[in-house]
Design a protein around this motif. Structure first.
Motif, short mmCIF file in Angstrom:
data_model
loop_
_atom_site.label_atom_id
_atom_site.label_comp_id
_atom_site.label_asym_id
_atom_site.label_seq_id
_atom_site.Cartn_x
_atom_site.Cartn_y
_atom_site.Cartn_z
N THR A 27 -49.30 -69.20 -9.53
CA THR A 27 -50.74 -69.32 -9.65
C THR A 27 -51.41 -69.20 -8.30
O THR A 27 -50.99 -69.83 -7.33
N PRO A 30 -56.27 -71.31 -10.03
CA PRO A 30 -56.93 -71.34 -11.33
C PRO A 30 -58.32 -71.94 -11.21
O PRO A 30 -58.62 -72.70 -10.30
N LYS A 33 -60.92 -76.99 -14.72
CA LYS A 33 -60.70 -76.98 -16.17
C LYS A 33 -61.96 -76.76 -16.98
O LYS A 33 -61.91 -76.37 -18.12
N HIS A 102 -49.27 -69.70 -19.73
CA HIS A 102 -50.10 -69.35 -18.58
C HIS A 102 -49.65 -68.03 -17.97
O HIS A 102 -50.47 -67.24 -17.50
N GLN A 107 -55.72 -66.14 -20.05
CA GLN A 107 -56.46 -67.35 -19.67
C GLN A 107 -55.54 -68.39 -19.04
O GLN A 107 -54.32 -68.31 -19.13
N ASP A 108 -56.17 -69.38 -18.40
CA ASP A 108 -55.48 -70.46 -17.71
C ASP A 108 -55.08 -71.54 -18.71
O ASP A 108 -55.94 -72.19 -19.30
N ARG A 118 -59.05 -72.51 -25.38
CA ARG A 118 -59.14 -71.26 -24.64
C ARG A 118 -59.13 -70.08 -25.61
O ARG A 118 -58.33 -70.03 -26.55
N ASN A 272 -59.43 -65.00 -17.23
CA ASN A 272 -59.54 -65.73 -15.97
C ASN A 272 -58.99 -64.83 -14.87
O ASN A 272 -57.80 -64.53 -14.85
N LYS A 275 -56.35 -66.69 -11.98
CA LYS A 275 -55.06 -67.28 -12.28
C LYS A 275 -53.95 -66.35 -11.81
O LYS A 275 -54.19 -65.28 -11.27
#
Length: 375
Positions: A27, A30, A33, A102, A107-108, A118, A272, A275
């Motif tokens: 990663t 990211p 949240k 992930h 997406q994260d 998500r 995302n 990420k």
């Protein structure tokens, strides 16, 4: 300048190296949240993430659109539940479940909190979408993923191929859950208003979806053994609201037809860009950063029936299609409506038809959100 053959070999070599290391990337950074929901929330008129202001700008579709057909239908009066039998559930369990997903989805999932869900795409190495998924954590080591039932088996099989030594197990959990779409007053007031918010309640697990035509929408996930509510909302009405939300879920007829941006996923919380790696990440990122987005999703109205997978033609080219129908549903009163992914150059005010030059005419409608243009 290097010979063309040398350039081609170098390009192939880079591609092979990328594919080899795709699942071994770590990663980078990211998003926090709450960031995906907050970015989308701006498009819905809600609070805006101040960090997103510095890193992204939005733009509306700068093309003429036909006036919305005045059919006198008030979607805000809709309420009730519709049974979603065309959706299925994949369960991911294990200490590495979040880390595994992930590294596979757009997406994260590492920073996925208990109060959020998500929207994500699952892509091929070429960045083409194999499935759309809505996922959330039910516990520290369990994640549920919702997708179209016609793509569940191939999606589950392909994801399972890459689990390898990860402490994660994937299975088809569709028989364990009943899924409903809720509209209007049937959406619990306790559920946060930002799209992709989540709520655990006695009545089940809720996920807020982007609204449509002023009507609130949410997913309800119940254990199949629990008492089931009455499904009073016609499935066709739910499908129409899905179209009017402008958020398309990939189904079997259009598998591998789009990179996520061709369905506006970067603008509705489905991608995302900060990420780590995932299959197709290089293609998706290059399309965004280099300004190579030549296809977008748009909503249309037609007087006759439309179906997923139909090709769309522009008046200036009777031979080559300029778009494809991604989602379609009958309008509650008259005609049909659809989400179409098409070349942005085709939105120039000239005639668009489905099935061929002499096919059903389309009227473009405004999207209910702005498009994220620059990252």
């Amino acid at each position: 300048m290097a010979p063309a053959s040398a350039q081609t070999a170098a390009s192939q070599s880079k591609t092979e190296i990328h594919l080899f290391f795709m699942r071994r990337c770590t990663t980078i950074r990211p998003l926090g949240k709450s960031e995906p929901a907050m970015i989308f929330d701006r498009h819905a008129g809600g609070p805006r993430n101040p960090k997103a202001t510095m890193s992204a700008s939005t733009t509306s579709v700068s093309t003429p659109t036909a006036a919305k057909p005045d059919l006198g239908f008030d979607a805000t009066a809709l309420q009730g539940l519709a049974r979603l039998d065309d959706w299925g559930v994949i369960r991911a369990q294990g200490a590495d479940a979040a880390a595994f997903l992930h590294g596979q989805l757009t997406q994260d999932f590492l920073l996925l909190g208990q109060g959020e869900a998500r929207l994500a795409g699952y892509c091929s190495a070429k960045g083409r979408m194999l499935a759309s998924l809505i996922g959330w954590k039910t516990g520290p080591e369990e994640i549920l993923l919702l997708c179209r039932r016609d793509l569940l088996a191939p999606t589950l099989k392909r994801l399972s191929m890459f689990v390898m030594r990860a402490k994660a197990k994937l299975s088809d959990a569709s028989a364990d859950f009943a899924l409903y779409g809720a509209v209007g007053a049937s959406v619990p007031a306790e559920l946060a208003t930002a799209p992709w918010s989540r709520l655990d309640a006695a009545a089940g697990q809720w996920v807020r979806l982007p609204g449509a035509e002023g009507a609130a929408r949410a997913l309800l996930c119940l254990p199949s053994g629990a008492a089931q509510p009455a499904a009073e909302l016609a499935p066709a009405l739910w499908q129409w609201l899905e179209v009017r939300s402008g958020v398309a879920m990939v189904g079997a007829p259009v598998i591998e037809a789009f990179v996520p941006q061709m369905l506006n996923y970067e603008s509705v919380g489905g991608v995302n860009f900060k990420k780590g790696c995932y299959p197709g990440q290089e293609v998706v990122a290059r399309s965004q950063y280099r300004g190579a987005l030549k296809r977008r999703a748009q909503i249309f109205h037609a007087d006759s029936e439309l179906s997923v997978g139909q090709e769309v033609f522009h008046a200036a080219d009777a031979e080559q299609p300029c778009g494809i129908v991604v989602a379609a549903a009958p309008h509650p009163l008259q005609g049909w409506e659809a989400i179409v992914s098409l070349q942005t150059s085709a939105l120039d005010g000239q005639a668009l038809t489905v099935g061929g030059p002499d096919g059903v005419a389309l009227q473009a409608l405004a999207l209910p959100y702005e498009l994220l243009q620059d990252i």
